[in-house]
Scaffold this active site. Structure first.
Site, short mmCIF file in Angstrom:
data_model
loop_
_atom_site.label_atom_id
_atom_site.label_comp_id
_atom_site.label_asym_id
_atom_site.label_seq_id
_atom_site.Cartn_x
_atom_site.Cartn_y
_atom_site.Cartn_z
N ARG A 14 0.84 -1.21 0.00
CA ARG A 14 0.00 0.00 0.00
C ARG A 14 0.87 1.25 0.00
O ARG A 14 2.09 1.17 0.14
CB ARG A 14 -0.97 0.00 1.18
CG ARG A 14 -0.32 -0.09 2.55
CD ARG A 14 -1.38 -0.39 3.61
NE ARG A 14 -0.77 -0.63 4.90
CZ ARG A 14 -0.64 0.29 5.84
NH1 ARG A 14 -1.07 1.52 5.63
NH2 ARG A 14 -0.08 -0.02 7.00
N VAL A 64 10.52 -6.54 8.62
CA VAL A 64 11.90 -6.13 8.31
C VAL A 64 12.74 -5.88 9.56
O VAL A 64 13.97 -5.82 9.49
CB VAL A 64 11.94 -4.89 7.39
CG1 VAL A 64 11.33 -5.20 6.04
CG2 VAL A 64 11.29 -3.67 8.04
N ASN A 90 11.32 0.54 1.73
CA ASN A 90 10.22 1.49 1.87
C ASN A 90 9.43 1.33 3.18
O ASN A 90 8.80 2.27 3.64
CB ASN A 90 9.28 1.32 0.66
CG ASN A 90 7.95 1.99 0.85
OD1 ASN A 90 7.81 3.20 0.68
ND2 ASN A 90 6.93 1.21 1.24
N TYR A 155 11.03 9.01 14.87
CA TYR A 155 10.94 8.95 13.40
C TYR A 155 12.07 9.77 12.74
O TYR A 155 12.75 9.30 11.83
CB TYR A 155 9.57 9.47 12.97
CG TYR A 155 9.26 9.35 11.49
CD1 TYR A 155 8.89 8.13 10.94
CD2 TYR A 155 9.33 10.46 10.65
CE1 TYR A 155 8.60 8.02 9.59
CE2 TYR A 155 9.04 10.36 9.30
CZ TYR A 155 8.67 9.15 8.77
OH TYR A 155 8.38 9.04 7.42
N ALA A 157 14.91 10.68 13.99
CA ALA A 157 16.23 10.04 14.23
C ALA A 157 16.39 8.82 13.33
O ALA A 157 17.48 8.60 12.78
CB ALA A 157 16.35 9.64 15.70
P1 NAP Z 1 2.03 3.50 4.80
O1 NAP Z 1 0.96 3.82 3.82
O2 NAP Z 1 1.75 3.58 6.25
O3 NAP Z 1 2.60 2.04 4.43
C1 NAP Z 1 3.67 1.52 5.16
C2 NAP Z 1 4.01 0.16 4.63
O4 NAP Z 1 5.12 -0.34 5.41
C3 NAP Z 1 2.87 -0.84 4.80
O5 NAP Z 1 2.81 -1.66 3.64
C4 NAP Z 1 3.31 -1.67 6.00
O6 NAP Z 1 2.88 -3.01 5.98
C5 NAP Z 1 4.82 -1.66 5.83
N1 NAP Z 1 5.49 -1.98 7.09
C6 NAP Z 1 5.42 -1.32 8.27
N2 NAP Z 1 6.18 -1.94 9.19
C7 NAP Z 1 6.73 -3.02 8.58
C8 NAP Z 1 7.61 -4.04 9.01
N3 NAP Z 1 8.08 -4.09 10.27
N4 NAP Z 1 7.99 -4.99 8.12
C9 NAP Z 1 7.52 -4.96 6.84
N5 NAP Z 1 6.69 -4.00 6.38
C10 NAP Z 1 6.29 -3.05 7.24
O7 NAP Z 1 3.32 4.43 4.58
P2 NAP Z 1 3.75 5.36 3.35
O8 NAP Z 1 3.23 6.72 3.62
O9 NAP Z 1 3.47 4.68 2.07
O10 NAP Z 1 5.32 5.42 3.63
C11 NAP Z 1 6.26 4.61 2.96
C12 NAP Z 1 7.66 5.07 3.36
O11 NAP Z 1 7.83 6.45 3.00
C13 NAP Z 1 7.93 4.98 4.86
O12 NAP Z 1 9.26 4.59 5.08
C14 NAP Z 1 7.72 6.40 5.33
O13 NAP Z 1 8.43 6.68 6.51
C15 NAP Z 1 8.24 7.17 4.15
N6 NAP Z 1 7.72 8.54 4.09
C16 NAP Z 1 6.39 8.77 3.93
C17 NAP Z 1 5.92 10.08 3.91
C18 NAP Z 1 4.47 10.44 3.73
O14 NAP Z 1 4.16 11.62 3.79
N7 NAP Z 1 3.58 9.47 3.53
C19 NAP Z 1 6.83 11.13 4.04
C20 NAP Z 1 8.18 10.86 4.20
C21 NAP Z 1 8.62 9.55 4.21
P3 NAP Z 1 1.51 -3.44 6.74
O15 NAP Z 1 0.42 -3.11 5.79
O16 NAP Z 1 1.70 -4.90 6.96
O17 NAP Z 1 1.44 -2.65 8.01
#
Ligand code: NAP
Length: 248
Positions: A14, A64, A90, A155, A157
């Site tokens: 997702r 992970v 990711n 986060y 850090a």
């Molecule tokens: P998201 O919609 O919350 O999706 C996070 C994904 O990570 C989910 O598929 C989740 O799997 C998976 N995940 C979480 N913990 C995990 C683990 N321990 N092992 C394996 N998979 C795991 O997040 P997103 O917004 O797409 O963010 C993706 C990345 O971009 C993240 O690293 C986030 O910090 C970074 N980011 C996002 C934003 C933003 O504004 N959205 C901004 C800066 C950086 P489950 O479905 O199983 O929980």
């Protein structure tokens, strides 16, 4: 452009991860969709990628933060696809709170997933990359790791750590011509940002010079470039993709 490459995308079911899977598949890469629990959504997403883009795609369950699970999932991907050449680290979580009230377990959970998870998956992929003679790693950092956003001690850090890890990995892999870069998104519309208050979201939007939240596809387009041979001379870099939010 990515025909014959095999990409593993953590958190690929997702949000940004799902968009990355679609983009890489559209360029011809085979896709290993990794998510924490092996959800139905991950299985459906993999089936959709295969049907829509004519690539091989399969879902895998892996937390992970657990090094043994990372080794096992890489082994399974190699058994299924025969190679692994692109890793998109990711997977990420937030557990926001002001430092005064942040719980130990919330600090640890975020570091273990966002930072140690990147280390675990990267370490597990070193040998497969060497075997394939091709390696591209793209890590998800965040502008929070540059700005030190209040309420995100864990986060921010973790993401600053991801930037440092990106540079170490880039140096260690450079002699093989493999690259490692990070992207630092700003405010991207996903489940992660849907969880923040309307007031905080409004404040973010006001401080984005381009005047809108980013989409998962905005980030995926940049990651596709970093996964492709077009970025062969780029390594150890952290690229903001934030509509100008953190222009310094
Ligand atoms: P998201 O919609 O919350 O999706 C996070 C994904 O990570 C989910 O598929 C989740 O799997 C998976 N995940 C979480 N913990 C995990 C683990 N321990 N092992 C394996 N998979 C795991 O997040 P997103 O917004 O797409 O963010 C993706 C990345 O971009 C993240 O690293 C986030 O910090 C970074 N980011 C996002 C934003 C933003 O504004 N959205 C901004 C800066 C950086 P489950 O479905 O199983 O929980």
């Amino acid at each position: 452009m990515l025909n014959g490459k095999v990409a593993a995308v953590t958190g690929g079911a997702r949000g940004i991860g799902a968009a990355v899977c679609r983009k890489l598949a559209s360029l011809g890469a085979d896709i290993a969709v990794i998510d924490r629990s092996g959800s139905d959504a991950a299985e459906a997403h993999a089936a959709e990628l295969a049907a829509q883009y004519g690539v091989r795609a399969k879902d895998y369950a892996c937390d992970v933060s657990d090094a043994e699970q990372c080794k096992a999932v890489v082994k399974a991907i190699l058994a299924d696809f025969g190679a692994l050449t692109i890793l998109v680290n990711n997977a990420g979580i937030t557990r926001d709170a002001l430092m005064l009230s942040m719980k130990q377990e919330d600090f640890d959970a975020v570091i273990n997933t966002n930072l140690k998870g990147v280390f675990n998956m990267t370490q597990a992929c070193y040998r497969p990359f060497m075997k394939a003679k091709y390696g591209k790693i793209i890590n998800l950092a965040s502008v929070s790791g540059l700005l030190g956003t209040a309420g995100q001690a864990n986060y921010a850090a973790s993401k600053a750590g991801v930037m440092a890890l990106t540079k170490v990995t880039a140096r260690e892999l450079a002699s093989r011509n493999f690259t490692c870069n990070a992207v630092a998104p700003g405010f991207i519309a996903t489940d992660m940002t849907a969880a923040i208050s309307a007031e905080a979201a409004e404040n973010y939007l006001k401080s984005i010079p381009l005047g809108r939240a980013g989409t998962p596809e905005d980030v995926a387009n940049l990651i596709a470039f970093l996964a492709s041979p077009e970025s062969d001379y780029l390594t150890g870099e952290v690229i903001r993709i934030d509509g100008g939010l953190a222009i310094s």
